[in-house]
Scaffold this motif. Structure first.
Motif, mmCIF file in Angstrom:
data_model
loop_
_atom_site.group_PDB
_atom_site.id
_atom_site.type_symbol
_atom_site.label_atom_id
_atom_site.label_comp_id
_atom_site.label_asym_id
_atom_site.label_seq_id
_atom_site.Cartn_x
_atom_site.Cartn_y
_atom_site.Cartn_z
ATOM 1 N N LYS A 11 22.645 33.404 -54.351
ATOM 2 C CA LYS A 11 23.353 32.836 -53.203
ATOM 3 C C LYS A 11 24.846 32.733 -53.502
ATOM 4 C CE LYS A 11 22.058 29.271 -49.896
ATOM 5 N NZ LYS A 11 21.251 28.063 -49.717
ATOM 6 N N SER A 12 25.191 32.299 -54.702
ATOM 7 C CA SER A 12 26.608 32.089 -55.015
ATOM 8 C C SER A 12 27.130 33.033 -56.090
ATOM 9 C CB SER A 12 26.865 30.627 -55.390
ATOM 10 O OG SER A 12 25.962 30.172 -56.355
ATOM 11 N N ASN A 14 26.097 34.010 -59.257
ATOM 12 C CA ASN A 14 25.872 33.937 -60.714
ATOM 13 C C ASN A 14 24.746 34.867 -61.166
ATOM 14 O OD1 ASN A 14 27.833 31.947 -60.777
ATOM 15 N ND2 ASN A 14 26.358 30.274 -60.625
ATOM 16 N N THR A 15 23.637 34.830 -60.452
ATOM 17 C CA THR A 15 22.501 35.689 -60.833
ATOM 18 C C THR A 15 22.838 37.155 -60.572
ATOM 19 O OG1 THR A 15 21.105 33.865 -60.096
ATOM 20 C CG2 THR A 15 19.996 35.919 -60.618
ATOM 21 N N LYS A 16 23.603 37.394 -59.520
ATOM 22 C CA LYS A 16 24.017 38.776 -59.227
ATOM 23 C C LYS A 16 24.836 39.334 -60.395
ATOM 24 C CE LYS A 16 26.426 41.659 -55.931
ATOM 25 N NZ LYS A 16 27.405 41.758 -54.872
ATOM 26 N N THR A 58 17.655 29.270 -60.719
ATOM 27 C CA THR A 58 16.645 28.225 -60.929
ATOM 28 C C THR A 58 16.660 27.292 -59.726
ATOM 29 O OG1 THR A 58 16.826 28.331 -63.317
ATOM 30 C CG2 THR A 58 16.065 26.248 -62.389
ATOM 31 N N ALA A 92 21.006 28.657 -63.904
ATOM 32 C CA ALA A 92 20.790 27.283 -63.432
ATOM 33 C C ALA A 92 22.132 26.554 -63.428
ATOM 34 C CB ALA A 92 19.798 26.566 -64.341
ATOM 35 N N ALA A 93 22.126 25.303 -62.982
ATOM 36 C CA ALA A 93 23.356 24.511 -62.991
ATOM 37 C C ALA A 93 23.489 23.697 -64.275
ATOM 38 C CB ALA A 93 23.385 23.579 -61.785
ATOM 39 N N ASN A 94 22.342 23.310 -64.853
ATOM 40 C CA ASN A 94 22.376 22.345 -65.968
ATOM 41 C C ASN A 94 21.554 22.795 -67.164
ATOM 42 O OD1 ASN A 94 23.728 20.211 -64.361
ATOM 43 N ND2 ASN A 94 21.807 20.318 -63.207
HETATM 44 C C1 LIG Z 1 17.658 24.739 -53.658
HETATM 45 C C2 LIG Z 1 18.334 24.668 -54.999
HETATM 46 C C3 LIG Z 1 17.634 24.175 -56.092
HETATM 47 C C4 LIG Z 1 18.231 24.132 -57.341
HETATM 48 N N1 LIG Z 1 17.502 23.649 -58.388
HETATM 49 C C5 LIG Z 1 18.075 23.597 -59.617
HETATM 50 C C6 LIG Z 1 17.332 23.078 -60.726
HETATM 51 O O1 LIG Z 1 16.174 22.696 -60.628
HETATM 52 N N2 LIG Z 1 17.966 23.045 -61.933
HETATM 53 C C7 LIG Z 1 19.253 23.476 -62.101
HETATM 54 O O2 LIG Z 1 19.766 23.413 -63.227
HETATM 55 N N3 LIG Z 1 19.960 24.004 -61.065
HETATM 56 C C8 LIG Z 1 19.402 24.060 -59.837
HETATM 57 N N4 LIG Z 1 20.109 24.597 -58.793
HETATM 58 C C9 LIG Z 1 21.420 25.219 -59.038
HETATM 59 C C10 LIG Z 1 21.349 26.767 -59.158
HETATM 60 O O3 LIG Z 1 20.266 27.179 -59.952
HETATM 61 C C11 LIG Z 1 22.642 27.294 -59.795
HETATM 62 O O4 LIG Z 1 23.747 26.887 -59.030
HETATM 63 C C12 LIG Z 1 22.635 28.807 -59.953
HETATM 64 O O5 LIG Z 1 23.686 29.185 -60.831
HETATM 65 C C13 LIG Z 1 22.855 29.515 -58.619
HETATM 66 O O6 LIG Z 1 22.721 30.895 -58.815
HETATM 67 P P1 LIG Z 1 23.395 31.958 -57.817
HETATM 68 O O7 LIG Z 1 24.893 31.840 -57.972
HETATM 69 O O8 LIG Z 1 22.893 33.278 -58.274
HETATM 70 O O9 LIG Z 1 22.948 31.623 -56.430
HETATM 71 C C14 LIG Z 1 19.545 24.616 -57.521
HETATM 72 C C15 LIG Z 1 20.259 25.122 -56.417
HETATM 73 C C16 LIG Z 1 19.660 25.142 -55.167
HETATM 74 C C17 LIG Z 1 20.433 25.702 -53.993
#
Ligand SMILES: Cc1cc2nc3c(=O)[nH]c(=O)nc-3n(C[C@H](O)[C@H](O)[C@H](O)COP(=O)(O)O)c2cc1C
Length: 158
Positions: A11-12, A14-16, A58, A92-94
């Motif tokens: 979505k934002s 990072n995974t891409k 994640t 993930a974020a954390n």
């Molecule tokens: C619906 C939702 C659930 C999430 N759950 C978690 C989580 O359980 N643990 C975590 O560390 N980050 C969580 N995140 C954060 C994303 O995993 C994180 O921002 C990731 O880098 C996004 O990847 P992207 O840039 O490829 O979309 C969540 C984000 C969203 C939108």
């Protein structure tokens, strides 16, 4: 010639970014690999590839819904992916936020489909994991994983 695909949801971004790094390393290692967003892929497309790598953010410690949908569609071809090479990665974020459980969830599904998963005794053991934007460590892990998947796939299919 053997072929690979990296399928991701992001979505934002990072995974891409991780997907592009993994696919780039697979190509550099000599395995022709496409990198596609999950919305451009149907389960039947996966039959065409010898290596299938999944990447997801994640979400609550699990893969995002669109990837789970793709996996669930695979039931129409159950048994047909047997013996291919698999892999997975997650952002993930954390720290402690569930990225390894997310990777394991994808690997579990790939194992059920019969794919071969190569662990890593030195690098990220299950598959590359990132906290937010891929940093230098993550970039190295993505490249390492891509190379290892390509090497194994070429050994098995070329
Ligand atoms: C619906 C939702 C659930 C999430 N759950 C978690 C989580 O359980 N643990 C975590 O560390 N980050 C969580 N995140 C954060 C994303 O995993 C994180 O921002 C990731 O880098 C996004 O990847 P992207 O840039 O490829 O979309 C969540 C984000 C969203 C939108």
């Amino acid at each position: 010639m053997a072929k690979g695909i990296v399928v991701y949801y992001s979505k934002s971004g990072n995974t891409k970014q991780m997907a592009e790094l993994v696919a780039g390393a697979m190509n550099e290692e000599g395995l022709a690999t496409e990198c596609k967003s999950v919305d451009k892929v149907e389960a039947k497309d996966l039959l065409d590839y010898d290596a299938i790598v999944l990447g997801s953010p994640t979400y609550y410690g699990q893969m995002a819904g669109p990837l789970k949908e793709l996996i669930d569609q695979m039931v129409s071809f159950h048994g047909k992916l047997d013996g291919k090479v698999g892999g997975a990665f997650s952002s993930a974020a954390n720290i402690g936020g569930g990225n390894e459980t997310t990777v394991m969830g994808m690997l579990e599904a790939l194992l059920i489909a019969g794919l071969i998963i190569h662990g890593d005794p030195q690098g990220d053991h299950y598959g590359p994991v990132s906290i937010g934007r891929p940093d230098e460590r993550v970039k190295k892990q993505c490249a390492r994983r891509g190379r290892r998947i390509a090497q194994l796939t070429k050994k098995l299919f070329e």
